[in-house]
Motif scaffolding. Structure first.
Motif, PDB file in Angstrom:
ATOM      1  N   PHE A  64     -22.911  94.830  85.893  1.00 29.35           N
ATOM      2  CA  PHE A  64     -24.260  95.474  85.580  1.00 29.35           C
ATOM      3  C   PHE A  64     -24.405  96.628  86.825  1.00 29.35           C
ATOM      4  O   PHE A  64     -25.355  96.928  87.416  1.00 29.35           O
ATOM      5  CB  PHE A  64     -25.391  94.634  85.448  1.00 29.35           C
ATOM      6  CG  PHE A  64     -25.301  93.636  84.089  1.00 29.35           C
ATOM      7  CD1 PHE A  64     -24.256  93.821  83.172  1.00 29.35           C
ATOM      8  CD2 PHE A  64     -26.394  92.942  84.129  1.00 29.35           C
ATOM      9  CE1 PHE A  64     -24.687  93.132  82.148  1.00 29.35           C
ATOM     10  CE2 PHE A  64     -26.513  92.084  83.065  1.00 29.35           C
ATOM     11  CZ  PHE A  64     -25.366  92.253  81.951  1.00 29.35           C
ATOM     12  N   THR A  65     -23.444  97.540  86.794  1.00 27.42           N
ATOM     13  CA  THR A  65     -23.395  98.643  87.887  1.00 27.42           C
ATOM     14  C   THR A  65     -23.227 100.010  87.384  1.00 27.42           C
ATOM     15  O   THR A  65     -22.969 100.042  85.815  1.00 27.42           O
ATOM     16  CB  THR A  65     -22.400  98.338  88.772  1.00 27.42           C
ATOM     17  OG1 THR A  65     -21.105  98.035  88.307  1.00 27.42           O
ATOM     18  CG2 THR A  65     -22.691  96.918  89.766  1.00 27.42           C
ATOM     19  N   ASN A  66     -23.378 100.961  88.030  1.00 24.06           N
ATOM     20  CA  ASN A  66     -23.384 102.373  87.432  1.00 24.06           C
ATOM     21  C   ASN A  66     -21.905 102.473  86.951  1.00 24.06           C
ATOM     22  O   ASN A  66     -21.633 103.229  85.861  1.00 24.06           O
ATOM     23  CB  ASN A  66     -23.561 103.465  88.639  1.00 24.06           C
ATOM     24  CG  ASN A  66     -24.920 103.034  89.079  1.00 24.06           C
ATOM     25  OD1 ASN A  66     -25.939 103.610  88.553  1.00 24.06           O
ATOM     26  ND2 ASN A  66     -25.075 102.345  90.280  1.00 24.06           N
ATOM     27  N   SER A  67     -20.823 102.009  87.412  1.00 22.56           N
ATOM     28  CA  SER A  67     -19.493 102.042  86.926  1.00 22.56           C
ATOM     29  C   SER A  67     -19.195 100.579  86.778  1.00 22.56           C
ATOM     30  O   SER A  67     -18.972  99.982  87.906  1.00 22.56           O
ATOM     31  CB  SER A  67     -18.301 102.682  87.736  1.00 22.56           C
ATOM     32  OG  SER A  67     -17.148 102.746  87.098  1.00 22.56           O
ATOM     33  N   ALA A  68     -18.760 100.102  85.664  1.00 21.12           N
ATOM     34  CA  ALA A  68     -18.813  98.612  85.297  1.00 21.12           C
ATOM     35  C   ALA A  68     -17.851  98.023  86.040  1.00 21.12           C
ATOM     36  O   ALA A  68     -18.016  96.580  86.129  1.00 21.12           O
ATOM     37  CB  ALA A  68     -18.833  98.568  83.615  1.00 21.12           C
ATOM     38  N   GLY A  69     -16.859  98.316  86.411  1.00 17.89           N
ATOM     39  CA  GLY A  69     -15.954  97.608  87.182  1.00 17.89           C
ATOM     40  C   GLY A  69     -14.563  98.312  87.393  1.00 17.89           C
ATOM     41  O   GLY A  69     -14.277  99.469  87.293  1.00 17.89           O
ATOM     42  N   LEU A  70     -13.367  97.711  87.972  1.00 22.35           N
ATOM     43  CA  LEU A  70     -12.070  98.363  88.229  1.00 22.35           C
ATOM     44  C   LEU A  70     -11.603  98.851  86.966  1.00 22.35           C
ATOM     45  O   LEU A  70     -10.881  99.818  87.422  1.00 22.35           O
ATOM     46  CB  LEU A  70     -11.271  97.297  89.093  1.00 22.35           C
ATOM     47  CG  LEU A  70     -11.820  96.383  90.187  1.00 22.35           C
ATOM     48  CD1 LEU A  70     -10.922  95.464  90.542  1.00 22.35           C
ATOM     49  CD2 LEU A  70     -11.963  97.497  91.358  1.00 22.35           C
ATOM     50  N   ALA A  71     -11.773  98.478  86.058  1.00 18.40           N
ATOM     51  CA  ALA A  71     -11.184  99.093  84.735  1.00 18.40           C
ATOM     52  C   ALA A  71     -11.788 100.384  84.302  1.00 18.40           C
ATOM     53  O   ALA A  71     -11.404 100.800  83.217  1.00 18.40           O
ATOM     54  CB  ALA A  71     -10.836  98.062  83.614  1.00 18.40           C
ATOM     55  N   THR A  72     -12.962 100.463  84.695  1.00 19.28           N
ATOM     56  CA  THR A  72     -13.820 101.619  83.954  1.00 19.28           C
ATOM     57  C   THR A  72     -14.090 102.639  84.990  1.00 19.28           C
ATOM     58  O   THR A  72     -15.230 103.213  84.847  1.00 19.28           O
ATOM     59  CB  THR A  72     -14.943 101.039  83.451  1.00 19.28           C
ATOM     60  OG1 THR A  72     -15.629 100.181  84.230  1.00 19.28           O
ATOM     61  CG2 THR A  72     -14.736  99.847  82.315  1.00 19.28           C
ATOM     62  N   ASN A  73     -13.330 103.056  85.801  1.00 20.53           N
ATOM     63  CA  ASN A  73     -13.677 104.059  86.922  1.00 20.53           C
ATOM     64  C   ASN A  73     -13.274 105.098  86.273  1.00 20.53           C
ATOM     65  O   ASN A  73     -12.313 105.348  85.422  1.00 20.53           O
ATOM     66  CB  ASN A  73     -12.881 103.787  88.294  1.00 20.53           C
ATOM     67  CG  ASN A  73     -13.699 102.857  89.048  1.00 20.53           C
ATOM     68  OD1 ASN A  73     -14.981 102.840  89.528  1.00 20.53           O
ATOM     69  ND2 ASN A  73     -12.999 101.916  89.807  1.00 20.53           N
ATOM     70  N   PRO A  74     -13.794 106.453  86.775  1.00 13.66           N
ATOM     71  CA  PRO A  74     -13.499 107.745  86.272  1.00 13.66           C
ATOM     72  C   PRO A  74     -12.111 108.233  86.930  1.00 13.66           C
ATOM     73  O   PRO A  74     -12.072 109.337  87.451  1.00 13.66           O
ATOM     74  CB  PRO A  74     -14.655 108.764  86.709  1.00 13.66           C
ATOM     75  CG  PRO A  74     -15.002 107.741  88.014  1.00 13.66           C
ATOM     76  CD  PRO A  74     -14.837 106.368  87.766  1.00 13.66           C
ATOM     77  N   ILE A  75     -11.023 107.519  86.524  1.00 12.17           N
ATOM     78  CA  ILE A  75      -9.977 108.010  87.058  1.00 12.17           C
ATOM     79  C   ILE A  75      -8.774 107.609  85.990  1.00 12.17           C
ATOM     80  O   ILE A  75      -8.922 106.812  85.569  1.00 12.17           O
ATOM     81  CB  ILE A  75      -9.440 107.501  88.496  1.00 12.17           C
ATOM     82  CG1 ILE A  75      -8.337 108.138  88.976  1.00 12.17           C
ATOM     83  CG2 ILE A  75      -9.367 106.123  88.347  1.00 12.17           C
ATOM     84  CD1 ILE A  75      -8.033 107.941  90.699  1.00 12.17           C
ATOM     85  N   GLY A  76      -7.605 108.670  85.881  1.00  8.31           N
ATOM     86  CA  GLY A  76      -6.485 108.043  85.137  1.00  8.31           C
ATOM     87  C   GLY A  76      -6.345 108.830  83.608  1.00  8.31           C
ATOM     88  O   GLY A  76      -7.446 109.365  83.314  1.00  8.31           O
ATOM     89  N   PRO A  77      -5.477 108.450  82.843  1.00 12.18           N
ATOM     90  CA  PRO A  77      -5.405 108.946  81.614  1.00 12.18           C
ATOM     91  C   PRO A  77      -6.586 108.594  80.774  1.00 12.18           C
ATOM     92  O   PRO A  77      -6.717 109.151  79.603  1.00 12.18           O
ATOM     93  CB  PRO A  77      -3.910 108.645  81.195  1.00 12.18           C
ATOM     94  CG  PRO A  77      -3.617 107.381  81.878  1.00 12.18           C
ATOM     95  CD  PRO A  77      -4.444 107.730  83.483  1.00 12.18           C
TER      96      PRO A  77
END
Length: 393
Positions: A64-77
């Motif tokens: 429950f964070t602003n970016s939900a986790g390591l798999a949902t960061n704003p990077i990559g394809p």
């Protein structure tokens, strides 16, 4: 994805990232226990052990964070990017009907000021040390009393913090990112308890147990996911984690439990209607648990983003009881908490109320069952029962 060698967000396989984080392979968990029949009716027991926990995947990919986790960061394809500043209000107010409401931000990703989620490169395994010592004494045939001490110490437990916490003016140390939600094993806990248990077995028709526990549980964070947005995982001040040490969210100082079965006597009449009557009861009572409190308005900064990110606690008004002495649970005309005991902190400050400092009301419950076992034949038995729940209300 995680932070790479240069401190910026990177995909696994680039910038020195061989995995999301380095494996922890030096865990050693010894365990020792003993039981000594000191006297014919006295047994002494003790034990110690180190137990390692695992970090659930939902804390790392669906928090429950602003970016939900390591798999949902704003990077990559397949970057997960925020659309908060990339929508066209004219598409739905009639000015530009049919136009796209949302559009993706312009690459490259991550866009400047993005919120990210990361862990330390060496994310170690949480562990807890457990120990106990108890003495059990048989008081008479079928009746035993046990006195015990139970303790534990949690080390390297998980918690959240904003590693890029802004100052009171909203300026962040790392201007490349917004919230940098760090999931780290930097928390600790302690638990101490006195336990008293009385057990009976077929003593004058009574079987069961009664137990009382007096305990105290303290920690820095009670979970790795901020499920109540108050005092569980994220601190009031990410640069002062020592101020978060306090009672656990689940701390209950007093706990009493009793469960008994009583086979009613025949009262002199030995027949099918007087045999097989039984009364069962379960009684439980406990003192209140902490009430997580945060201020209704976050005034830890002069504007958004604020240092507390809506986790600011209120100030305590000296000399005012925080609990209303005449409170009622229903109808809720008089609430439990006294609002006059708290004040909004001045702008640019943190609240002085300690984490989980206020406890909620106590709880008690009594359940009862009356049953009759009737033997129909050697192979069949009929049971009739009436159950009553929460009869103390």
């Amino acid at each position: 994805s995680n932070l790479g060698a240069d401190g910026n967000l990177a995909l696994v396989g680039t910038d020195g990232l061989k995995g999301a984080y380095n494996r922890d392979l030096n865990n050693f968990g010894p365990r020792l226990g003993f039981a000594w029949n000191a006297l014919s009716k006295t047994v002494i027991r003790g034990a110690y052990g180190i137990y390692y926990d695992y970090i659930p995947q939902d804390l790392l990919i669906a928090n429950f964070t602003n970016s939900a986790g390591l798999a949902t960061n704003p990077i990559g394809p397949q970057a997960v990017v925020s659309l908060a500043n990339n929508y066209d209000p004219t598409a739905f107010n009639g000015t530009n009907p049919g136009g796209p409401v949302f559009c993706l931000p312009t690459p490259p990703y991550p866009p400047s000021g993005s919120d990210i989620f990361f862990t330390p490169r060496n994310l170690v395994t949480p562990y807890v040390q457990n120990w106990n010592f108890n003495v059990e004494q048989e008081l008479r045939q079928g009746v035993a009393l046990q006195l015990g001490y139970v303790g534990s110490k949690g080390t390297k437990l998980v918690r959240l913090r904003d590693a890029n916490q802004p100052d009171v003016n909203g300026n962040r140390p790392n201007t490349n990112y917004g919230f940098m939600d760090e999931f780290a094993t930097i928390s600790g806990s302690t638990y101490h308890a006195l336990q008293v248990t009385l057990r009976t077995r077929s003593w004058h028709g009574v079987s069961g147990f009664t137990g009382y526990t007096y305990s105290k549980s303290l920690d820095d964070a009670s979970d790795g996911i901020d499920f109540n947005f108050a005092t569980v995982a994220l601190p009031q001040d990410s640069n002062n984690l020592r101020a978060e040490h306090g009672p656990s969210n689940f701390d209950s100082r007093h706990r009493f439990t009793a469960a008994f079965t009583y086979d009613l006597p025949h009262f002199g009449w030995e027949n099918r209607w007087t045999r097989g009557w039984q009364v069962n009861t379960i009684v439980s009572a406990q003192s209140g648990r902490p009430v997580p409190l945060v201020a209704s308005n976050d005034t830890s900064g002069f504007g958004f983003p604020t240092p507390s990110n809506f986790h600011q606690r209120p100030n305590v008004v000296p000399g005012v009881n925080p609990i209303n002495s005449d409170w009622r649970s229903a109808p809720d005309s008089i609430g439990y908490l006294n609002g006059n005991a708290f004040a909004q902190p001045p702008v640019g400050t943190f609240g002085d109320l300690g984490r989980n400092e206020i406890y909620g009301p106590s709880y008690a419950n009594v359940d009862l069952a009356i049953l009759k076992n009737t033997l129909i034949s050697e192979r069949f038995n009929l049971q009739t029962r009436a159950e009553f729940f929460n009869i103390d209300r």
